[in-house]
Write a protein that holds these residues in place. Structure first.
Motif, mmCIF file in Angstrom:
data_model
loop_
_atom_site.group_PDB
_atom_site.id
_atom_site.type_symbol
_atom_site.label_atom_id
_atom_site.label_comp_id
_atom_site.label_asym_id
_atom_site.label_seq_id
_atom_site.Cartn_x
_atom_site.Cartn_y
_atom_site.Cartn_z
ATOM 1 N N THR A 9 -1.194 4.090 -0.444
ATOM 2 C CA THR A 9 -0.116 3.679 0.449
ATOM 3 C C THR A 9 1.058 3.135 -0.344
ATOM 4 N N VAL A 10 2.234 3.647 -0.031
ATOM 5 C CA VAL A 10 3.504 3.116 -0.541
ATOM 6 C C VAL A 10 4.016 2.217 0.575
ATOM 7 N N TYR A 11 4.553 1.041 0.230
ATOM 8 C CA TYR A 11 4.997 0.150 1.298
ATOM 9 C C TYR A 11 6.242 -0.632 0.920
ATOM 10 N N ALA A 12 6.913 -1.120 1.966
ATOM 11 C CA ALA A 12 8.093 -1.981 1.808
ATOM 12 C C ALA A 12 7.866 -3.225 2.649
ATOM 13 N N ASP A 13 7.715 -4.368 1.986
ATOM 14 C CA ASP A 13 7.581 -5.640 2.693
ATOM 15 C C ASP A 13 8.930 -6.022 3.285
ATOM 16 N N TYR A 14 8.912 -6.602 4.481
ATOM 17 C CA TYR A 14 10.164 -7.008 5.111
ATOM 18 C C TYR A 14 9.988 -8.269 5.938
ATOM 19 N N LEU A 15 11.119 -8.870 6.260
ATOM 20 C CA LEU A 15 11.201 -9.956 7.229
ATOM 21 C C LEU A 15 12.251 -9.542 8.241
ATOM 22 N N ARG A 16 11.988 -9.772 9.494
ATOM 23 C CA ARG A 16 12.979 -9.522 10.535
ATOM 24 C C ARG A 16 13.655 -10.841 10.852
ATOM 25 N N ASN A 17 14.982 -10.795 10.887
ATOM 26 C CA ASN A 17 15.776 -11.976 11.219
ATOM 27 C C ASN A 17 16.817 -11.534 12.233
ATOM 28 N N GLY A 18 16.475 -11.630 13.509
ATOM 29 C CA GLY A 18 17.365 -11.127 14.549
ATOM 30 C C GLY A 18 17.516 -9.629 14.417
ATOM 31 N N ARG A 19 18.742 -9.160 14.230
ATOM 32 C CA ARG A 19 19.036 -7.723 14.096
ATOM 33 C C ARG A 19 19.125 -7.310 12.633
ATOM 34 N N THR A 20 18.557 -8.144 11.754
ATOM 35 C CA THR A 20 18.596 -7.865 10.313
ATOM 36 C C THR A 20 17.183 -7.662 9.783
ATOM 37 N N LEU A 21 17.040 -6.665 8.937
ATOM 38 C CA LEU A 21 15.784 -6.367 8.272
ATOM 39 C C LEU A 21 15.976 -6.691 6.792
ATOM 40 N N VAL A 22 15.260 -7.687 6.311
ATOM 41 C CA VAL A 22 15.346 -8.093 4.907
ATOM 42 C C VAL A 22 14.192 -7.425 4.159
ATOM 43 N N ILE A 23 14.526 -6.497 3.262
ATOM 44 C CA ILE A 23 13.492 -5.805 2.482
ATOM 45 C C ILE A 23 13.290 -6.588 1.192
ATOM 46 N N SER A 24 12.127 -7.221 1.098
ATOM 47 C CA SER A 24 11.870 -8.087 -0.053
ATOM 48 C C SER A 24 11.198 -7.374 -1.219
ATOM 49 N N TYR A 25 10.468 -6.274 -0.936
ATOM 50 C CA TYR A 25 9.714 -5.649 -2.016
ATOM 51 C C TYR A 25 9.301 -4.241 -1.617
ATOM 52 N N VAL A 26 9.433 -3.294 -2.510
ATOM 53 C CA VAL A 26 8.929 -1.931 -2.322
ATOM 54 C C VAL A 26 7.905 -1.690 -3.426
ATOM 55 N N GLU A 27 6.736 -1.192 -3.039
ATOM 56 C CA GLU A 27 5.646 -0.986 -4.008
ATOM 57 C C GLU A 27 5.049 0.405 -3.841
ATOM 58 N N ALA A 28 4.867 1.080 -4.966
ATOM 59 C CA ALA A 28 4.155 2.357 -5.003
ATOM 60 C C ALA A 28 3.030 2.225 -6.024
ATOM 61 N N PRO A 29 1.842 2.720 -5.703
ATOM 62 C CA PRO A 29 0.769 2.704 -6.687
ATOM 63 C C PRO A 29 1.220 3.438 -7.954
ATOM 64 N N PRO A 30 0.756 3.003 -9.123
ATOM 65 C CA PRO A 30 1.196 3.631 -10.376
ATOM 66 C C PRO A 30 1.087 5.160 -10.384
ATOM 67 N N SER A 31 0.039 5.704 -9.789
ATOM 68 C CA SER A 31 -0.124 7.164 -9.821
ATOM 69 C C SER A 31 0.900 7.900 -8.955
ATOM 70 N N LEU A 32 1.592 7.185 -8.059
ATOM 71 C CA LEU A 32 2.605 7.816 -7.215
ATOM 72 C C LEU A 32 4.023 7.587 -7.715
ATOM 73 N N ARG A 33 4.183 6.741 -8.715
ATOM 74 C CA ARG A 33 5.524 6.464 -9.222
ATOM 75 C C ARG A 33 6.101 7.720 -9.847
ATOM 76 N N GLY A 34 7.350 8.000 -9.515
ATOM 77 C CA GLY A 34 8.013 9.198 -10.015
ATOM 78 C C GLY A 34 7.752 10.436 -9.170
ATOM 79 N N SER A 35 6.981 10.283 -8.094
ATOM 80 C CA SER A 35 6.641 11.437 -7.251
ATOM 81 C C SER A 35 7.587 11.602 -6.063
ATOM 82 N N GLY A 36 8.485 10.631 -5.858
ATOM 83 C CA GLY A 36 9.378 10.681 -4.707
ATOM 84 C C GLY A 36 8.821 9.995 -3.474
#
Length: 90
Positions: free
Chosen positions: A22-49
Motif C-alpha cells: 500500500t502506498v499512502y498519504a497521511d492527512y489532516l482535515r481542517n474545514g475545507r483544507t486537506l493538509v498532506i503531512s506525509y506520502v509513503e511508498a514501500p521501497p520496492s514500489l519507489r520509482g514505479s509511479g
C-alpha cells in the motif's frame, strides 16, 4: 486498469493498493483544507509511479469535495508543482 485510490478516514490517509503493498498519504482535515503531512511508498514500489498515481487520486478527491490542499510533505509539494495543481493549493 489499476486499483482506485481510497480515503481511509479511520486512519486519516488516502491509500492505493498495489499488489499486496500500500502506498499512502497521511492527512489532516481542517474545514475545507486537506493538509498532506506525509506520502509513503514501500521501497520496492519507489520509482514505479505508484506514489504519483496516489497523488492523482488525492487531487481528484480534493476537487470532488471542493477542498484546498496544504502539502507539508516535500514529495506532495513537488508533485503538485510538477503537475500544475496550483489551483488546489490553499
Amino acid at each position: 486498469m489499476g486499483q482506485a485510490v481510497t480515503d481511509n478516514r479511520a486512519m486519516n490517509r488516502f491509500e492505493l493498493a498495489v499488489g499486496s503493498q500500500t502506498v499512502y498519504a497521511d492527512y489532516l482535515r481542517n474545514g475545507r483544507t486537506l493538509v498532506i503531512s506525509y506520502v509513503e511508498a514501500p521501497p520496492s514500489l519507489r520509482g514505479s509511479g505508484a506514489a504519483g498515481r496516489l497523488m492523482e487520486g488525492v487531487m481528484e478527491a480534493a476537487r470532488a469535495e471542493g477542498l484546498k490542499i496544504v502539502p507539508l510533505c516535500s514529495y506532495a509539494a513537488l508533485w503538485m508543482r510538477r503537475n500544475r495543481q496550483d489551483e488546489l493549493l490553499a
